[in-house]
Design an enzyme around this catalytic site. Structure first.
Site, PDB file in Angstrom:
ATOM      1  N   LYS A  95      50.726  27.571  71.962  1.00 42.68           N
ATOM      2  CA  LYS A  95      49.770  28.614  72.350  1.00 42.68           C
ATOM      3  C   LYS A  95      48.314  28.176  72.198  1.00 42.68           C
ATOM      4  CE  LYS A  95      52.554  32.308  73.168  1.00 42.68           C
ATOM      5  NZ  LYS A  95      53.695  32.274  72.291  1.00 42.68           N
ATOM      6  N   GLU A 117      46.166  40.070  73.695  1.00 45.36           N
ATOM      7  CA  GLU A 117      47.362  40.824  73.304  1.00 45.36           C
ATOM      8  C   GLU A 117      48.268  39.868  72.542  1.00 45.36           C
ATOM      9  OE1 GLU A 117      47.204  39.171  76.137  1.00 45.36           O
ATOM     10  OE2 GLU A 117      49.076  38.068  75.921  1.00 45.36           O
ATOM     11  N   SER A 382      58.788  24.224  71.522  1.00 46.92           N
ATOM     12  CA  SER A 382      57.518  24.931  71.702  1.00 46.92           C
ATOM     13  C   SER A 382      56.841  25.366  70.402  1.00 46.92           C
ATOM     14  CB  SER A 382      57.719  26.150  72.605  1.00 46.92           C
ATOM     15  OG  SER A 382      58.739  26.991  72.095  1.00 46.92           O
TER      16      SER A 382
HETATM   17  C1  LIG Z   1      54.991  32.661  72.654  1.00 48.52           C
HETATM   18  C2  LIG Z   1      56.008  31.638  72.478  1.00 48.52           C
HETATM   19  C3  LIG Z   1      56.957  31.334  73.488  1.00 48.52           C
HETATM   20  C4  LIG Z   1      57.056  32.121  74.768  1.00 48.52           C
HETATM   21  O1  LIG Z   1      55.947  32.085  75.585  1.00 48.52           O
HETATM   22  P1  LIG Z   1      55.871  31.211  76.910  1.00 48.52           P
HETATM   23  O2  LIG Z   1      54.639  31.666  77.570  1.00 48.52           O
HETATM   24  O3  LIG Z   1      57.106  31.492  77.706  1.00 48.52           O
HETATM   25  O4  LIG Z   1      55.816  29.799  76.491  1.00 48.52           O
HETATM   26  C5  LIG Z   1      57.830  30.293  73.284  1.00 48.52           C
HETATM   27  N1  LIG Z   1      57.830  29.584  72.137  1.00 48.52           N
HETATM   28  C6  LIG Z   1      56.960  29.852  71.141  1.00 48.52           C
HETATM   29  C7  LIG Z   1      57.018  29.029  69.899  1.00 48.52           C
HETATM   30  C8  LIG Z   1      56.023  30.884  71.279  1.00 48.52           C
HETATM   31  O5  LIG Z   1      55.178  31.140  70.273  1.00 48.52           O
END
Ligand SMILES: *Cc1c(COP(=O)(O)O)cnc(C)c1O
Length: 397
Positions: A95, A117, A382
């Site tokens: 993020k 948000e 992620s």
């Molecule tokens: C917010 C988040 C997501 C989902 O958001 P995307 O916009 O689909 O990437 C996925 N993994 C993590 C660790 C997140 O914090």
């Protein structure tokens, strides 16, 4: 209606990927969105902006993130599995790539007040962090229910200097926080709205995709030195709104080699009524300023999404993914809560990595794919799992 089909990730001037995207916004936001549309590429493609952002991404965020060959996981699934370690970024997920980019852009546009948000609080924390760093005023909208279940992230945001405004409408979760943020923006047009995923009106989906594209640009370079080729056979990423997946797919879309796999949150099962697998159960409509797939009733009311992971608990999906799905340029699978928990515990045991519950969804489909032993697979990890320890402890057997 736009019917122009453009290869891959290219958005038209009006913000369409095929039939999806656009900017369906109230009159009062037109000026803000127009200002952004006219300036985002001019500013972000500027040499000085790029130098400044890249320096921050390197020195502050810790990029490039490693591309790690997961030997034990590879052995189990009989293929070469690499993990793109977005979990090692400052603030714990991908993020920050976007939050920092947009905060810097806001500053160049002369904006001092930032709104955002957040669902799980990851985007809120990333935005509060970027604002603290760049000396910007930060207000975060968050559903009342999420405020209760994500207390550590609420505390983080407050300590970073952000003001939290609870969203008390609807189910008091992410979609309601987004509605509140948009409502506030209409009445406070001197604010800049940092959206946390590849959703919302044009130019947000394209802009956020570009900020996250650093993920696939790095993967390409790293694969050259690790594998002697730049294109993997598979890229796998989880999908909430779709930003980490968009960033991980970006450089590989339409290359004719890489299979792009997005994984949505199936929750308790596709037909259970407790799911967030938008592409499986949704249909075309308009949500938060964008024409895309969303979960809705027959008369167009948005239905409540459900996932064990708050970051995937969104009833829509970015228009780029709706388009890649419709044109079959990417495949979209789903994983249940149960499958994702199992995959998370497996990753902990095999590789010593505690993933975010969101990311665990990407690992949960390894079982469902058929690999050749020479296949190179990249899973976008992620985020890290610190924020999910409570859930893991409750479900640990
Ligand atoms: C917010 C988040 C997501 C989902 O958001 P995307 O916009 O689909 O990437 C996925 N993994 C993590 C660790 C997140 O914090």
């Amino acid at each position: 209606m736009q019917t122009q089909t453009i290869k891959g990730y290219t958005v038209t001037e009006e913000g369409y990927y095929g039939n999806f995207g656009g900017a369906y916004i109230p009159e009062l936001l037109y000026k803000n969105v127009q200002e952004l549309t006219e300036n985002y590429l001019k500013i972000t493609e500027d040499h000085d902006f790029k130098t400044e952002l890249n320096k921050l991404l390197h020195d502050y965020v810790g990029r490039p993130t490693p591309l790690y060959l997961a030997k034990n996981l590879s052995k189990k699934y009989k293929a070469k599995i690499y993990l793109k370690r977005e979990d090692l970024n400052h603030t714990g997920s991908h993020k920050i790539n976007n939050a920092l980019g947009q905060a810097l852009l806001a500053k160049k546009l002369g904006k001092q007040k930032i709104i955002a948000e957040t669902g799980a609080g990851q985007h809120g924390v990333a935005t509060a962090t970027a604002c603290a760093l760049l000396g910007l005023d930060c207000t975060v909208f968050m559903g009342e229910v999420d405020i209760l279940r994500q207390a550590p992230n609420v505390a983080r945001m407050k300590m970073l200097g952000a003001k939290i405004i609870p969203a008390t409408s609807g189910t008091k979760t992410l979609k309601d926080a987004t509605n509140e943020a948009i409502r506030y923006w209409i009445n406070n047009t001197d604010s800049y709205y940092i959206i946390g995923s590849v959703v919302g009106p044009h130019p947000y989906p394209d802009m956020v995709t570009r900020f996250q594209s650093i993920i696939s640009k790095e993967i390409k370079k790293q694969l050259v030195s690790l594998e002697g080729k730049e294109d993997p056979d598979y890229i796998v990423a989880c999908i909430g709104g779709g930003s980490n997946a968009a960033g991980a797919f970006y450089s590989f879309i339409g290359n004719g080699v890489t299979k792009l796999i997005g994984v949505e949150a199936e929750g308790k099962g596709i037909t259970s009524g407790h799911t967030a697998a938008t592409l499986k159960v949704g249909s075309t409509g308009i949500i938060h300023g964008s024409k895309t797939f969303l979960m809705q009733t027959k008369d167009g009311q948005i239905t409540e999404p459900y996932s064990i992971s708050a970051g995937l608990d969104y009833p829509g999906i970015g228009p780029l993914h709706a388009y890649l799905c419709e044109t079959k340029q990417a495949s979209y699978l789903s994983a249940t809560d149960e499958e994702s928990l199992t995959a998370a515990f497996e990753l902990m045991k095999l590789e010593g990595i505690i993933p975010a519950l969101e990311s665990a969804h990407a690992f949960a489909v390894l079982d469902k794919l058929k690999f050749n032993s020479t296949d190179v697979i990249v899973i976008n990890l992620s985020g890290r799992g610190d924020k999910d320890l409570d859930t893991y402890l409750k479900n640990y057997k």
